[in-house]
Scaffold this active site. Structure first.
Site, mmCIF file in Angstrom:
data_model
loop_
_atom_site.group_PDB
_atom_site.id
_atom_site.type_symbol
_atom_site.label_atom_id
_atom_site.label_comp_id
_atom_site.label_asym_id
_atom_site.label_seq_id
_atom_site.Cartn_x
_atom_site.Cartn_y
_atom_site.Cartn_z
ATOM 1 C CB THR A 11 -59.009 -23.375 -6.231
ATOM 2 O OG1 THR A 11 -60.444 -22.168 -6.211
ATOM 3 C CG2 THR A 11 -60.066 -24.669 -6.364
ATOM 4 C CG ASP A 12 -54.061 -21.296 -6.673
ATOM 5 O OD1 ASP A 12 -54.311 -21.084 -7.853
ATOM 6 O OD2 ASP A 12 -52.852 -22.051 -6.728
ATOM 7 C CB ALA A 13 -55.543 -15.534 -7.327
ATOM 8 N N GLY A 15 -57.106 -20.400 -9.997
ATOM 9 C CA GLY A 15 -57.832 -21.692 -10.203
ATOM 10 C C GLY A 15 -57.727 -23.142 -9.716
ATOM 11 C CB VAL A 16 -54.910 -25.059 -9.795
ATOM 12 C CG1 VAL A 16 -54.756 -25.329 -11.272
ATOM 13 C CG2 VAL A 16 -53.355 -24.247 -8.946
#
Length: 137
Positions: A11-13, A15-16
């Site tokens: 995930t990225d910052a 949250g996805v």
């Protein structure tokens, strides 16, 4: 069909699932399908006479996916030329009622790794392509 749980590292910052992680997961499904067809991936990917680099990749996200989501990937293959093929992926989230969350396409070309010139796909790969060519039809 390949099943995978989304991990925090995917995930990225926000949250996805990060787009490159989604493409990595697609490649995992590719490797899994090769093994399912009886292809030894260690030998396949270290073959001194043949390489199948990626020449194009795209992904469309239809819904977000988060850490902990259970994904299933269904793939289908298409031989585009004697030396080129693509794999299309439908990615669904099991824990979201089997909703289609993304579609991806990854295109490969077959080359000689020494001179970098295109060459015909190896027989075992053509057989694999034929096996999976109707998977999502």
């Amino acid at each position: 069909m390949y099943t995978r749980t989304v991990r925090l590292q995917d995930t990225d910052a926000a949250g996805v699932v990060y787009f490159t992680s989604a493409l990595d997961i697609c490649h995992e499904a590719f490797e899994d399908s090769l093994m399912g067809a009886g292809i030894d991936i260690r030998t396949f990917f270290s073959n001194p006479d043949t390489a199948t680099p990626i020449i194009h990749a795209d992904i469309d996200f239809l819904k977000p996916s988060f850490c902990g989501d259970q994904l299933t990937l269904q793939l289908s293959t298409h031989q585009l030329a004697e030396d080129e093929f693509e794999v299309r992926y439908n990615i669904t989230a099991v824990n979201k009622g089997e909703r289609l969350i993304a579609k991806a396409t990854i295109r490969h070309v077959c080359i000689n790794p020494i001179n970098r010139q295109r060459q015909p796909l190896p027989k075992e790969l053509v057989t694999w392509i034929q096996r999976w060519s109707l998977a999502m039809s």
